[in-house]
Design a protein around this motif. Structure first.
Motif, PDB file in Angstrom:
ATOM      1  N   GLN A  39       0.835  -1.204   0.000  1.00 51.75           N
ATOM      2  CA  GLN A  39       0.000   0.000   0.000  1.00 51.75           C
ATOM      3  C   GLN A  39       0.867   1.251   0.000  1.00 51.75           C
ATOM      4  O   GLN A  39       0.596   2.212  -0.721  1.00 51.75           O
ATOM      5  N   LYS A  40       1.936   1.229   0.802  1.00 47.60           N
ATOM      6  CA  LYS A  40       2.825   2.405   0.877  1.00 47.60           C
ATOM      7  C   LYS A  40       3.602   2.599  -0.418  1.00 47.60           C
ATOM      8  O   LYS A  40       3.961   3.722  -0.769  1.00 47.60           O
ATOM      9  N   LEU A  41       3.858   1.496  -1.119  1.00 52.25           N
ATOM     10  CA  LEU A  41       4.580   1.582  -2.386  1.00 52.25           C
ATOM     11  C   LEU A  41       3.660   1.820  -3.573  1.00 52.25           C
ATOM     12  O   LEU A  41       4.116   2.155  -4.664  1.00 52.25           O
ATOM     13  N   GLY A  42       2.354   1.633  -3.373  1.00 44.38           N
ATOM     14  CA  GLY A  42       1.402   1.792  -4.458  1.00 44.38           C
ATOM     15  C   GLY A  42       1.527   0.694  -5.504  1.00 44.38           C
ATOM     16  O   GLY A  42       1.355   0.937  -6.703  1.00 44.38           O
ATOM     17  N   ILE A  43       1.815  -0.529  -5.051  1.00 45.38           N
ATOM     18  CA  ILE A  43       2.037  -1.654  -5.957  1.00 45.38           C
ATOM     19  C   ILE A  43       0.997  -2.740  -5.704  1.00 45.38           C
ATOM     20  O   ILE A  43       0.660  -3.038  -4.557  1.00 45.38           O
ATOM     21  N   LYS A  44       0.505  -3.324  -6.783  1.00 43.43           N
ATOM     22  CA  LYS A  44      -0.489  -4.396  -6.703  1.00 43.43           C
ATOM     23  C   LYS A  44       0.205  -5.742  -6.897  1.00 43.43           C
ATOM     24  O   LYS A  44       0.950  -5.926  -7.859  1.00 43.43           O
ATOM     25  N   PRO A  45      -0.038  -6.719  -6.008  1.00 39.99           N
ATOM     26  CA  PRO A  45       0.568  -8.036  -6.187  1.00 39.99           C
ATOM     27  C   PRO A  45      -0.219  -8.867  -7.193  1.00 39.99           C
ATOM     28  O   PRO A  45      -1.353  -8.534  -7.548  1.00 39.99           O
ATOM     29  N   ASP A  46       0.399  -9.956  -7.639  1.00 35.91           N
ATOM     30  CA  ASP A  46      -0.326 -10.921  -8.464  1.00 35.91           C
ATOM     31  C   ASP A  46      -1.159 -11.848  -7.588  1.00 35.91           C
ATOM     32  O   ASP A  46      -2.256 -12.250  -7.964  1.00 35.91           O
ATOM     33  N   VAL A  47      -0.619 -12.186  -6.405  1.00 33.41           N
ATOM     34  CA  VAL A  47      -1.310 -13.068  -5.465  1.00 33.41           C
ATOM     35  C   VAL A  47      -1.165 -12.494  -4.060  1.00 33.41           C
ATOM     36  O   VAL A  47      -0.084 -12.059  -3.665  1.00 33.41           O
ATOM     37  N   LEU A  48      -2.264 -12.513  -3.313  1.00 36.69           N
ATOM     38  CA  LEU A  48      -2.260 -12.155  -1.895  1.00 36.69           C
ATOM     39  C   LEU A  48      -2.754 -13.374  -1.134  1.00 36.69           C
ATOM     40  O   LEU A  48      -3.830 -13.901  -1.432  1.00 36.69           O
ATOM     41  N   LEU A  49      -1.949 -13.840  -0.168  1.00 41.28           N
ATOM     42  CA  LEU A  49      -2.345 -15.056   0.538  1.00 41.28           C
ATOM     43  C   LEU A  49      -2.040 -14.968   2.030  1.00 41.28           C
ATOM     44  O   LEU A  49      -1.312 -14.094   2.478  1.00 41.28           O
ATOM     45  N   GLY A  50      -2.628 -15.905   2.788  1.00 44.54           N
ATOM     46  CA  GLY A  50      -2.388 -15.976   4.224  1.00 44.54           C
ATOM     47  C   GLY A  50      -3.672 -16.262   4.965  1.00 44.54           C
ATOM     48  O   GLY A  50      -4.725 -16.502   4.377  1.00 44.54           O
ATOM     49  N   ASP A  51      -3.563 -16.233   6.299  1.00 46.41           N
ATOM     50  CA  ASP A  51      -4.773 -16.374   7.106  1.00 46.41           C
ATOM     51  C   ASP A  51      -5.388 -15.014   7.392  1.00 46.41           C
ATOM     52  O   ASP A  51      -6.457 -14.921   7.993  1.00 46.41           O
ATOM     53  N   PHE A  52      -4.691 -13.962   6.981  1.00 43.62           N
ATOM     54  CA  PHE A  52      -5.167 -12.586   7.062  1.00 43.62           C
ATOM     55  C   PHE A  52      -5.438 -12.131   8.492  1.00 43.62           C
ATOM     56  O   PHE A  52      -6.401 -11.399   8.754  1.00 43.62           O
ATOM     57  N   ASP A  53      -4.549 -12.545   9.390  1.00 42.77           N
ATOM     58  CA  ASP A  53      -4.631 -12.057  10.761  1.00 42.77           C
ATOM     59  C   ASP A  53      -3.869 -10.747  10.926  1.00 42.77           C
ATOM     60  O   ASP A  53      -3.928 -10.121  11.984  1.00 42.77           O
ATOM     61  N   SER A  54      -3.169 -10.316   9.883  1.00 48.31           N
ATOM     62  CA  SER A  54      -2.345  -9.098   9.979  1.00 48.31           C
ATOM     63  C   SER A  54      -2.755  -8.040   8.962  1.00 48.31           C
ATOM     64  O   SER A  54      -1.992  -7.119   8.674  1.00 48.31           O
ATOM     65  N   ILE A  55      -3.951  -8.166   8.423  1.00 47.25           N
ATOM     66  CA  ILE A  55      -4.378  -7.220   7.403  1.00 47.25           C
ATOM     67  C   ILE A  55      -5.832  -6.835   7.645  1.00 47.25           C
ATOM     68  O   ILE A  55      -6.658  -7.675   8.020  1.00 47.25           O
ATOM     69  N   GLU A  56      -6.126  -5.550   7.456  1.00 52.09           N
ATOM     70  CA  GLU A  56      -7.488  -5.074   7.666  1.00 52.09           C
ATOM     71  C   GLU A  56      -8.381  -5.461   6.482  1.00 52.09           C
ATOM     72  O   GLU A  56      -7.923  -5.577   5.355  1.00 52.09           O
TER      73      GLU A  56
END
Length: 212
Positions: A39-56
């Motif tokens: 978000q701070k870099l303004g870059i979009k990933p190809d894949v976002l993964l995880g259990d999402f305990d650290s992301i809003e």
């Protein structure tokens, strides 16, 4: 050579330093809270993964709208988000992987990420962990490391011993020698040419290019 870039939730201090890794990456995998760095870099990933305990949730929703592939895993799982990201990159066929945000205040996460380099090596994948001060990778044969002003080179055994260590281009050369795990002999060597050459005959050697 194009590579897969994995963005983790560890420490990234100088965003301008890390931007070059995105410019050269062919595939970007974001592990959970690493999304805050993107978000701070303004870059979009190809894949976002995880259990999402650290992301809003708002960030998740943003990436859904951006058509990013989202892979959600249960909180109770047997792998870290970084290992899941490594597996995802390897499954896509990548043999060269760079990890940023893979070090930080959580020493357990830092060490587990370093040990993931061994798993990659065993699978025929070149893995690197990089930050503003260090580049870390493993070898089981030979490599060349380019010198940079202010940088040192450290060699640490990751197996009980590493045999046949030979180096060129360093102030303290090694000539077919053995170093056992736990020895500090290979710490903070200096470059004396534009690149160092390192080779071993057995074992796994951790190579760290580092600066103060």
């Amino acid at each position: 050579m194009m590579y897969a870039l994995i963005v983790c939730n560890g420490s990234i201090i100088d965003y301008s330093y890390h931007r070059k890794f995105f410019d050269e990456a062919d595939f970007i995998v974001c592990a959970d809270g690493g999304a805050l760095h993107l978000q701070k870099l303004g870059i979009k990933p190809d894949v976002l993964l995880g259990d999402f305990d650290s992301i809003e949730e708002r960030y998740l929703e943003y990436y859904r709208e951006q058509k990013v592939t989202i892979l959600k895993y249960p909180t109770e799982k047997n792998m870290t988000d970084t290992e899941l990201a490594v597996d995802t990159a390897i499954e896509r066929g990548y043999k060269d992987i760079v990890i940023i945000g893979g070090t930080g205040t959580r020493l357990d996460h830092t060490l587990s990420n370093i040990f993931l380099l061994r798993q990659m090596l065993d699978r025929g994948v070149r893995g690197r962990i990089v930050n503003e001060y260090n580049e870390i990778f493993l070898i089981d044969d030979c490599t060349e490391v380019k010198a940079e002003e202010g940088y040192y080179l450290t060699l640490l055994p990751l197996t009980s011993k590493v045999e046949g260590i030979t180096t060129k281009g360093l102030y303290y050369p090694l000539k077919g020698e053995t170093i056992e795990m736990g020895s500090t002999r290979g710490v903070s060597n200096c470059f004396v040419s534009q690149e160092a050459q390192i080779s071993i005959t057995s074992g796994v050697l951790m190579v760290i290019k580092t600066r103060d």
